[in-house]
Design a protein around this motif. Structure first.
Motif, PDB file in Angstrom:
ATOM      1  N   PRO B 175       6.266  12.647   5.648  1.00 44.15           N
ATOM      2  CA  PRO B 175       6.818  11.721   6.631  1.00 44.15           C
ATOM      3  C   PRO B 175       6.242  10.330   6.417  1.00 44.15           C
ATOM      4  CG  PRO B 175       5.147  13.115   7.654  1.00 44.15           C
ATOM      5  CD  PRO B 175       5.337  13.621   6.246  1.00 44.15           C
ATOM      6  N   GLY B 176       6.934   9.331   6.922  1.00 45.18           N
ATOM      7  CA  GLY B 176       6.450   7.962   6.827  1.00 45.18           C
ATOM      8  C   GLY B 176       7.365   7.115   5.979  1.00 45.18           C
ATOM      9  N   VAL B 177       6.842   6.009   5.523  1.00 49.69           N
ATOM     10  CA  VAL B 177       7.620   5.096   4.688  1.00 49.69           C
ATOM     11  C   VAL B 177       7.206   5.350   3.252  1.00 49.69           C
ATOM     12  CG1 VAL B 177       8.166   2.710   4.194  1.00 49.69           C
ATOM     13  CG2 VAL B 177       7.630   3.413   6.525  1.00 49.69           C
ATOM     14  N   ILE B 178       8.153   5.814   2.456  1.00 48.43           N
ATOM     15  CA  ILE B 178       7.830   6.212   1.091  1.00 48.43           C
ATOM     16  C   ILE B 178       8.676   5.357   0.154  1.00 48.43           C
ATOM     17  CG2 ILE B 178       7.626   8.167  -0.480  1.00 48.43           C
ATOM     18  CD1 ILE B 178       6.272   8.690   2.210  1.00 48.43           C
ATOM     19  N   ASP B 179       8.059   4.737  -0.794  1.00 51.70           N
ATOM     20  CA  ASP B 179       8.828   3.978  -1.772  1.00 51.70           C
ATOM     21  C   ASP B 179       9.168   4.905  -2.927  1.00 51.70           C
ATOM     22  OD1 ASP B 179       9.761   2.305  -3.793  1.00 51.70           O
ATOM     23  OD2 ASP B 179       8.592   0.608  -3.036  1.00 51.70           O
ATOM     24  N   ASN B 180      10.400   5.392  -2.900  1.00 48.81           N
ATOM     25  CA  ASN B 180      10.848   6.363  -3.891  1.00 48.81           C
ATOM     26  C   ASN B 180      10.785   5.806  -5.306  1.00 48.81           C
ATOM     27  OD1 ASN B 180      13.725   6.867  -5.420  1.00 48.81           O
ATOM     28  ND2 ASN B 180      12.790   8.792  -4.776  1.00 48.81           N
ATOM     29  N   ARG B 208       2.531  16.962 -14.492  1.00 51.12           N
ATOM     30  CA  ARG B 208       3.985  17.119 -14.576  1.00 51.12           C
ATOM     31  C   ARG B 208       4.664  15.904 -13.931  1.00 51.12           C
ATOM     32  NH1 ARG B 208       4.760  19.023 -18.333  1.00 51.12           N
ATOM     33  NH2 ARG B 208       6.924  19.451 -17.853  1.00 51.12           N
ATOM     34  N   PRO B 209       5.926  15.626 -14.302  1.00 54.56           N
ATOM     35  CA  PRO B 209       6.650  14.545 -13.632  1.00 54.56           C
ATOM     36  C   PRO B 209       6.793  14.825 -12.133  1.00 54.56           C
ATOM     37  CG  PRO B 209       7.832  15.273 -15.598  1.00 54.56           C
ATOM     38  CD  PRO B 209       6.730  16.264 -15.355  1.00 54.56           C
ATOM     39  N   VAL B 210       6.668  13.796 -11.319  1.00 57.56           N
ATOM     40  CA  VAL B 210       6.746  13.945  -9.859  1.00 57.56           C
ATOM     41  C   VAL B 210       7.738  12.927  -9.305  1.00 57.56           C
ATOM     42  CG1 VAL B 210       5.431  13.717  -7.691  1.00 57.56           C
ATOM     43  CG2 VAL B 210       4.356  14.793  -9.689  1.00 57.56           C
ATOM     44  N   GLU B 211       8.517  13.342  -8.306  1.00 57.75           N
ATOM     45  CA  GLU B 211       9.365  12.429  -7.533  1.00 57.75           C
ATOM     46  C   GLU B 211       8.937  12.548  -6.081  1.00 57.75           C
ATOM     47  OE1 GLU B 211      11.812  10.392  -8.503  1.00 57.75           O
ATOM     48  OE2 GLU B 211      11.773  10.984 -10.623  1.00 57.75           O
ATOM     49  N   ILE B 212       8.877  11.432  -5.337  1.00 58.64           N
ATOM     50  CA  ILE B 212       8.523  11.568  -3.920  1.00 58.64           C
ATOM     51  C   ILE B 212       9.557  10.846  -3.046  1.00 58.64           C
ATOM     52  CG2 ILE B 212       6.064  11.643  -4.535  1.00 58.64           C
ATOM     53  CD1 ILE B 212       5.663   9.031  -3.119  1.00 58.64           C
ATOM     54  N   GLN B 259      14.880  -2.446  -1.099  1.00 60.30           N
ATOM     55  CA  GLN B 259      13.478  -2.251  -1.471  1.00 60.30           C
ATOM     56  C   GLN B 259      13.083  -0.778  -1.392  1.00 60.30           C
ATOM     57  OE1 GLN B 259      10.448  -5.226  -0.274  1.00 60.30           O
ATOM     58  NE2 GLN B 259      11.977  -6.063   1.105  1.00 60.30           N
ATOM     59  N   GLY B 260      14.077   0.103  -1.294  1.00 61.63           N
ATOM     60  CA  GLY B 260      13.783   1.529  -1.206  1.00 61.63           C
ATOM     61  C   GLY B 260      13.189   1.932   0.132  1.00 61.63           C
TER      62      GLY B 260
END
Lengths: 423, 423
Positions: B175-180, B208-212, B259-260
């Motif tokens: 949760p929160g503000v995440i800059d993808n 490993r590659p990560v996406e958030i 700005q994502g």
């Protein structure tokens, strides 16, 4: 940049998908190549075939074939002439392509509370005539609205050699909630009726195809086609005048919403059970920021006799002068309107995260609306004020910009019909 | 439906346009054909080549060539087997295409205030393992957050034959503000630090590659990929739990803003100088609707001693029970929260005009949130309440849906890398 084959989709397509456990590939609407080339040539003014192929990443063979079709049909022509701007006469390739300006004509009409305006454009987008007439009746009926539209259009046409039948399409803009798809107007502050079939009535009256949309969308189209935002893919236009409107451009397209009623920022609620709005509900942003909201408090601030029935725009001018001269009540009115405007803009930033907000409208000359403190309060009300807030630009404009947007709507429709309709 | 050639664009392209007087042709991002075919096969489960060609309007020759490539590379395989659903074993074409489930694996991790969860999916989108562990520390540090992510991932992996190195990509949601885009987290209510490089840290930890992404976007992805909204092109998901979040899908894509940071409905202001929000600002929707907003009024309504320091979710349960038992103060708290929720939803309708709003969250079982009167107040606060308001659906969900969304994010990224990265 790779060239790939992609499918042209239509809106029906979505319904036939979605049978599997996972999301179907994204479907986008895009333009046929012929129209892409035509619009790119129009945007460039004059451009060599090789540059079209390079810029659009289309094979030179396809460009040659499709431009040959467009030349045969009279939409574009070859030209050896230099660009029209005086500064670039030489060094051009010997043969360039340009849109044939006489391939078609469109008109744009703006109806507003003060005056009605119309412009005529050729197919290359050049403005060849314009007209402004004062508004005659304050609470216009539906049929008077059709009359007024026809009248201002004929005044503009009279300045040209064209007849009504020479127009490929007519764009019409008016304030309020306009259903662009059906052409019905559920509500406009200019007109006493509701749910009237404006597009059908004007089409019948003038015998030409008509497109209609609301003021904020047309100002946004004008900014996209002719204005500062023409190279941006995503931006927001907020218009402040008799009401507060908004246009949203996502990926170079005007976003209209599921029912064609989208982006009504003026009627987002900024206070539960708040001030009464013209729409009949309470707490709308418009009810704190629009002209009428300021005017209705003016008699209190200035001890005016309500019975004097001054014209609203004169009362607003007077209120503004009193605020500048130090009247505390008048200043309090503008101060609160400015804070609510900041709140409304911050909500737009929190919801859309746009790269640019254009504040556009005839009333933009009132300092309070774009005072440093309003923009700084907007930044403070934006989540994570540490991040760079989006750029805010102020565009004061007159009657013609909006009419120009109506003409852009007509040009888009006429181009689509002419260039793609038969393809 | 015509097949046309269209250019694949990238975001740089916009900057090189805009030199002419008119808007350049709209530019959209779309998927390469290989990936379209792959994702369509995945969505279908098993599908004949001829159906792929027909549904996607691609020439049968192209489908044959591209699927031959994908088979060679091991991403899809030919199969004579019937569909997995029991009801459709016969009448299928003898050779169908299906995604090879063992072509790759991804994980999805959800971090939340109560518990952390993880799922493992194969390349066909099947869930092959899941794990939930309780959250240990309330105000986690950044490094404890990385620890917790790795821990829940390893618990899920331990149920499979897979090692960390078998995962093509890991999706992480909090949760929160995440800059993808940058993988930085400006602010999360779970973590005591600000602006921490969560994606880089987890990538380094697990190799490993990560996406958030944030919780609301991941719930939205889960609804798009696995849920009720998978055939819709445009819809809104509003999540209500510890905070209020929103996901916006336009034209089958999650809208992320310039700005994502886009679509933070919880921090739109619904009252100037209003109630204090966790973000430090005043008047945010969240400050009237989220758990903590209700809990902080509970001690007043129930004459509780603040020093008792009860867990917030226990206080909320108790408040709810008192409201149902007739406590006027407790009822007033839920009543106001419901009215503000209606206002927030009406603002979404006024701004986006979506065809569907999904209310999604673990707290959806509290009736007040979806009571008839809330939905009816929403319709009343919507401009032109005469028009059909958008459908509102309630989805109560558990920890795994959000983790499944994180896995969908990872699957999207892994598919793109595998199928298109080398093309």
């Amino acid at each position: 940049m790779t060239v790939v084959e992609v499918i042209e989709t239509n809106s029906d397509r979505t319904d036939s998908l979605g049978c599997g456990p996972l999301r179907p590939p994204g479907a986008a609407n895009f333009l046929p190549l012929r129209q892409q080339i035509f619009e790119y040539v129009r945007a460039a003014g004059l451009i060599a075939r090789v540059a079209v192929a390079k810029d659009l990443a289309i094979s030179p063979g396809s460009v040659t074939a499709l431009t040959a079709e467009l030349i045969d049909e009279g939409y574009i022509h070859e030209s050896a002439a230099p660009r029209r701007d005086a500064d670039s006469g030489r060094g051009r390739p010997p043969v360039a392509l340009g849109v044939n300006p006489t391939a078609g004509y469109v008109a744009g009409i703006k109806l507003s509370d003060q005056a009605h305006a119309a412009v005529i454009l050729d197919f290359a987008g050049n403005r060849i005539a314009e007209a402004v007439i004062p508004r005659k009746v304050f609470h216009q009926s539906f049929s008077q609205t059709v009359d007024a539209s026809e009248e201002v259009l004929r005044v503009a046409l009279a300045q040209t050699q064209l007849k009504l039948t020479d127009l490929n399409c007519v764009g019409l803009g008016l304030p309020g909630v306009i259903d662009n798809e059906t052409g019905v107007v559920p509500w406009s502050p200019l007109v006493s009726e509701r749910d009237f079939p404006m597009r059908a009535a004007l089409r019948e009256r003038i015998g030409r195809p008509v497109e209609i949309d609301n003021d904020a969308n047309l100002v946004t189209l004008a900014e996209m086609w002719f204005g500062a935002a023409r190279s941006l893919s995503d931006f927001v236009v907020v218009t402040i005048e008799h009401g507060v409107g908004m246009g949203l451009v996502l990926n170079h397209r005007l976003y209209r919403g599921a029912q064609g009623l989208g982006t009504e920022i003026g009627h987002t609620k900024v206070q539960l059970d708040g001030a009464l709005c013209r729409c009949g509900q309470r707490g709308c942003l418009e009810a704190y920021v629009a002209d009428y909201a300021l005017v209705r408090e003016a008699s209190t601030a200035l001890n005016w006799d309500r019975q004097r029935a001054t014209e609203p725009h004169i009362m607003l001018e007077s209120l503004y002068d009193h605020a500048k001269a130090g009247n505390a009540g008048a200043q309090a009115i503008f101060h609160r309107a400015g804070r609510y405007l900041a709140l409304g803009l911050a909500n737009v930033v929190n919801l859309f995260d746009p790269s640019l907000i254009l504040l556009s409208g005839e009333r933009m000359r009132y300092d309070y609306l774009y005072a440093e403190e309003v923009l700084s309060e907007m930044a403070n009300l934006t989540l994570l004020s540490g991040h760079t807030p989006p750029k805010v630009e102020i565009h004061a404009w007159g009657d013609l910009l909006w009419a120009q947007g109506a003409a852009a709507l007509a040009l888009e429709s006429a181009t689509h019909t002419a260039i793609s309709g038969s393809a």
